[in-house]
Design a protein around this motif. Sequence first.
Motif, PDB file in Angstrom:
ATOM      1  N   ILE A   1      -2.993  39.950 -43.699  1.00 37.12           N
ATOM      2  CA  ILE A   1      -2.850  39.007 -44.814  1.00 37.12           C
ATOM      3  C   ILE A   1      -4.208  38.420 -45.198  1.00 37.12           C
ATOM      4  O   ILE A   1      -4.509  38.227 -46.385  1.00 37.12           O
ATOM      5  CB  ILE A   1      -1.843  37.903 -44.458  1.00 37.12           C
ATOM      6  CG1 ILE A   1      -0.452  38.506 -44.264  1.00 37.12           C
ATOM      7  CG2 ILE A   1      -1.798  36.842 -45.553  1.00 37.12           C
ATOM      8  CD1 ILE A   1       0.093  39.221 -45.477  1.00 37.12           C
TER       9      ILE A   1
ATOM     10  N   TYR B   1       4.598  42.180 -41.161  1.00 43.17           N
ATOM     11  CA  TYR B   1       3.653  42.175 -42.280  1.00 43.17           C
ATOM     12  C   TYR B   1       4.365  42.189 -43.637  1.00 43.17           C
ATOM     13  O   TYR B   1       3.863  41.646 -44.619  1.00 43.17           O
ATOM     14  CB  TYR B   1       2.747  43.397 -42.122  1.00 43.17           C
ATOM     15  CG  TYR B   1       1.774  43.669 -43.240  1.00 43.17           C
ATOM     16  CD1 TYR B   1       0.978  42.662 -43.783  1.00 43.17           C
ATOM     17  CD2 TYR B   1       1.619  44.964 -43.733  1.00 43.17           C
ATOM     18  CE1 TYR B   1       0.065  42.937 -44.789  1.00 43.17           C
ATOM     19  CE2 TYR B   1       0.712  45.250 -44.733  1.00 43.17           C
ATOM     20  CZ  TYR B   1      -0.057  44.238 -45.266  1.00 43.17           C
ATOM     21  OH  TYR B   1      -0.960  44.521 -46.260  1.00 43.17           O
TER      22      TYR B   1
ATOM     23  N   TYR C   1      -5.870  40.857 -47.357  1.00 41.51           N
ATOM     24  CA  TYR C   1      -5.298  40.798 -48.707  1.00 41.51           C
ATOM     25  C   TYR C   1      -6.010  39.724 -49.536  1.00 41.51           C
ATOM     26  O   TYR C   1      -6.442  39.971 -50.669  1.00 41.51           O
ATOM     27  CB  TYR C   1      -3.806  40.502 -48.578  1.00 41.51           C
ATOM     28  CG  TYR C   1      -3.003  40.535 -49.866  1.00 41.51           C
ATOM     29  CD1 TYR C   1      -3.461  41.187 -51.005  1.00 41.51           C
ATOM     30  CD2 TYR C   1      -1.749  39.932 -49.919  1.00 41.51           C
ATOM     31  CE1 TYR C   1      -2.696  41.221 -52.162  1.00 41.51           C
ATOM     32  CE2 TYR C   1      -0.977  39.974 -51.067  1.00 41.51           C
ATOM     33  CZ  TYR C   1      -1.459  40.620 -52.189  1.00 41.51           C
ATOM     34  OH  TYR C   1      -0.698  40.655 -53.323  1.00 41.51           O
TER      35      TYR C   1
ATOM     36  N   ALA D   1      -2.938  52.087 -53.388  1.00 40.22           N
ATOM     37  CA  ALA D   1      -2.021  51.170 -52.715  1.00 40.22           C
ATOM     38  C   ALA D   1      -1.076  51.928 -51.791  1.00 40.22           C
ATOM     39  O   ALA D   1      -0.762  51.475 -50.674  1.00 40.22           O
ATOM     40  CB  ALA D   1      -1.229  50.379 -53.753  1.00 40.22           C
TER      41      ALA D   1
ATOM     42  N   SER E   1      -7.846  46.399 -45.331  1.00 39.80           N
ATOM     43  CA  SER E   1      -6.589  46.574 -44.599  1.00 39.80           C
ATOM     44  C   SER E   1      -6.766  47.514 -43.413  1.00 39.80           C
ATOM     45  O   SER E   1      -6.180  47.297 -42.344  1.00 39.80           O
ATOM     46  CB  SER E   1      -5.499  47.101 -45.528  1.00 39.80           C
ATOM     47  OG  SER E   1      -5.145  46.145 -46.505  1.00 39.80           O
TER      48      SER E   1
ATOM     49  N   PHE F   1      -8.895  46.498 -51.027  1.00 39.25           N
ATOM     50  CA  PHE F   1      -7.691  46.263 -50.222  1.00 39.25           C
ATOM     51  C   PHE F   1      -7.497  47.376 -49.203  1.00 39.25           C
ATOM     52  O   PHE F   1      -7.109  47.133 -48.055  1.00 39.25           O
ATOM     53  CB  PHE F   1      -6.476  46.150 -51.144  1.00 39.25           C
ATOM     54  CG  PHE F   1      -5.279  45.477 -50.519  1.00 39.25           C
ATOM     55  CD1 PHE F   1      -5.374  44.790 -49.315  1.00 39.25           C
ATOM     56  CD2 PHE F   1      -4.048  45.521 -51.145  1.00 39.25           C
ATOM     57  CE1 PHE F   1      -4.269  44.163 -48.747  1.00 39.25           C
ATOM     58  CE2 PHE F   1      -2.934  44.906 -50.584  1.00 39.25           C
ATOM     59  CZ  PHE F   1      -3.046  44.235 -49.387  1.00 39.25           C
TER      60      PHE F   1
ATOM     61  N   LEU G   1      -3.834  35.317 -55.627  1.00 41.61           N
ATOM     62  CA  LEU G   1      -3.079  36.290 -56.416  1.00 41.61           C
ATOM     63  C   LEU G   1      -2.707  35.720 -57.784  1.00 41.61           C
ATOM     64  O   LEU G   1      -2.687  36.449 -58.787  1.00 41.61           O
ATOM     65  CB  LEU G   1      -1.823  36.722 -55.657  1.00 41.61           C
ATOM     66  CG  LEU G   1      -0.955  37.785 -56.346  1.00 41.61           C
ATOM     67  CD1 LEU G   1      -1.757  39.052 -56.626  1.00 41.61           C
ATOM     68  CD2 LEU G   1       0.275  38.106 -55.499  1.00 41.61           C
TER      69      LEU G   1
ATOM     70  N   LEU H   1       4.092  39.498 -47.442  1.00 44.29           N
ATOM     71  CA  LEU H   1       3.777  40.106 -48.736  1.00 44.29           C
ATOM     72  C   LEU H   1       4.791  39.692 -49.796  1.00 44.29           C
ATOM     73  O   LEU H   1       4.429  39.348 -50.928  1.00 44.29           O
ATOM     74  CB  LEU H   1       3.742  41.635 -48.605  1.00 44.29           C
ATOM     75  CG  LEU H   1       2.579  42.237 -47.811  1.00 44.29           C
ATOM     76  CD1 LEU H   1       2.743  43.743 -47.714  1.00 44.29           C
ATOM     77  CD2 LEU H   1       1.241  41.895 -48.457  1.00 44.29           C
TER      78      LEU H   1
ATOM     79  N   ALA I   1      -3.445  33.246 -50.046  1.00 45.63           N
ATOM     80  CA  ALA I   1      -3.256  34.475 -50.821  1.00 45.63           C
ATOM     81  C   ALA I   1      -2.425  34.222 -52.078  1.00 45.63           C
ATOM     82  O   ALA I   1      -2.640  34.867 -53.111  1.00 45.63           O
ATOM     83  CB  ALA I   1      -2.593  35.543 -49.954  1.00 45.63           C
TER      84      ALA I   1
ATOM     85  N   ARG J   1      -2.955  53.019 -48.794  1.00 46.10           N
ATOM     86  CA  ARG J   1      -3.126  51.882 -47.892  1.00 46.10           C
ATOM     87  C   ARG J   1      -1.910  51.703 -46.985  1.00 46.10           C
ATOM     88  O   ARG J   1      -2.059  51.484 -45.773  1.00 46.10           O
ATOM     89  CB  ARG J   1      -3.358  50.611 -48.710  1.00 46.10           C
ATOM     90  CG  ARG J   1      -3.404  49.337 -47.883  1.00 46.10           C
ATOM     91  CD  ARG J   1      -3.525  48.116 -48.758  1.00 46.10           C
ATOM     92  NE  ARG J   1      -2.459  48.032 -49.753  1.00 46.10           N
ATOM     93  CZ  ARG J   1      -1.238  47.584 -49.478  1.00 46.10           C
ATOM     94  NH1 ARG J   1      -0.927  47.190 -48.268  1.00 46.10           N
ATOM     95  NH2 ARG J   1      -0.332  47.530 -50.430  1.00 46.10           N
TER      96      ARG J   1
END
Length: 516
Positions: free
Chosen positions: A216, A74, A219, A52, A203, A199, A169, A78, A165, A55
């Motif tokens: 997004i 962005y 994601y 992560a 991404s 991801f 999630l 999130l 998302a 990323r």
Amino acid sequence: MTKVSCVIRISNFEVLLYIPLMRRYFTISHSSSPAHSASTYVPIVLVSRGLAFVRVLLVARLLGNAGQHEFGLYQLPLELINCFVPFVMLGCADVAERYASRFETESRLFHAVKRHILRLALIGLAVILLLLAASPWLIYPLFKLPNAEHSKTYAVLLLAACALAIVLLAFYQYLAALLRGLRAFAPAAGLELAFALLFVLFSCLAALQGTALALIFAYGLALLLPTLYFALLLRHHFHSQKSLTPPDEPSAEPGADGRHISFAAWTLLRLQLTMAFGFITMWSVGQLALASGLNVQAQTAAYASSSRIAQQLALIAVTLWASCYGIAARSWAHHQTRRAKVQFFRVGKFGAVLLTLIALATLLVRDLFVFIFPSAYADAIHLLLPPMLCLFLWYGLLAFASTFSDLQEQPQKGAALWSLAVAAQLALLFIPAFRLFADPKLQVIFASTAGLGVSLLLLTPILLWRPFHLKVAFPIAILSLAPISFLSPPWLVDIFAPLALLLAILILYLSGLLRK
């Protein structure tokens, strides 16, 4: 150990998945002790957290200085996604993680999971429709769009991508919590690793396209694929365990359902406050920047460059606490409360030491982050990273306290802790008398760190630590005070913080509190 393969039927095709080296991460098996769960779950999930972080670096590099505004834009979606997920789950994930072992013993786990999934689907659909209907009135308060670079249509599509998302999630987090509650830490780690790898890949492809909207959508796609696969794996496990038929006579203890509803309600409030804390932190940077006549996206991007580095501490902390929560909850369910506390606090003690050392290493190598990130973020990383390390260390320790309140089946205490943190944060952000910094980023760090500090250092001892022997609470108390050294002046922090942190660990070691 026998080789494991999994056959998934998609339409009329069969896809054979055979993974000899990682097979235990693709089959449902129970961990029997905190040591086993930690050795199974923590290393893989730490790799996921590392991915992560990679990323974030790759996205920032691919967007470059020219894409700084897009990187800032962005960040808000999130945090918005995280903020809405508790509304969709309504405490289902917390109930599944805390009581899955009990439901399995009572042969009603499969039916409880079906009810949870139906509830997630219905609420998720409602959230999507409500966000789309309200999008014309939400896009400016949330994203400060439309602007010169993005049209109203783009802003509505961004909110629609967020809505999708959010639902994905919620299902992903529920599945991960259910696996941990079943003490199936290997597939729980496999789920997180698969998501992290996808991801990163998606991404990077989206960053080449260069828009927050593409990021997004990446994601959402990264959430969808592993969630589907591991959901099928879990369903196969339920069938193999013959858990489809409930017992003729209900075996749940009287009042259990009411307790589960109460537990879900309080954990929903606590989780919502936790997510709101993160959203307010990122959103208020833009609000204060707008009031000061500064560029919203540029200020948010500068803040996020340090925040996403230090945030790894909180993610690692949550991973550590989750690695033993299911084991301790099972001990608690068998009325072995002392054993459950010892299991949980042992991980808490050594986990706090690990977090402290990681924070110290992050401070000492921050010039490396300055080199890796585009040059537009250099000044922000130098100035903001040290206090950010204090913020997220306290975040992780407050998460430990609220998780312990869940273990005790007293989630209202965790909700009280996060209520105080959010209330103090809002007061310090928006009451003019508390505006101590002209830079919006510094004001946000001050308000957020102070909010966490008040809750962790003042309220937590009152609510949670009183029943425990000094040897249990003392190590975590000392390691809660040590991060204050990160708040020292920039010219002093590189000397004072390492000395203070190492001294705290040395005191605990010499006192014998870290030897067992």
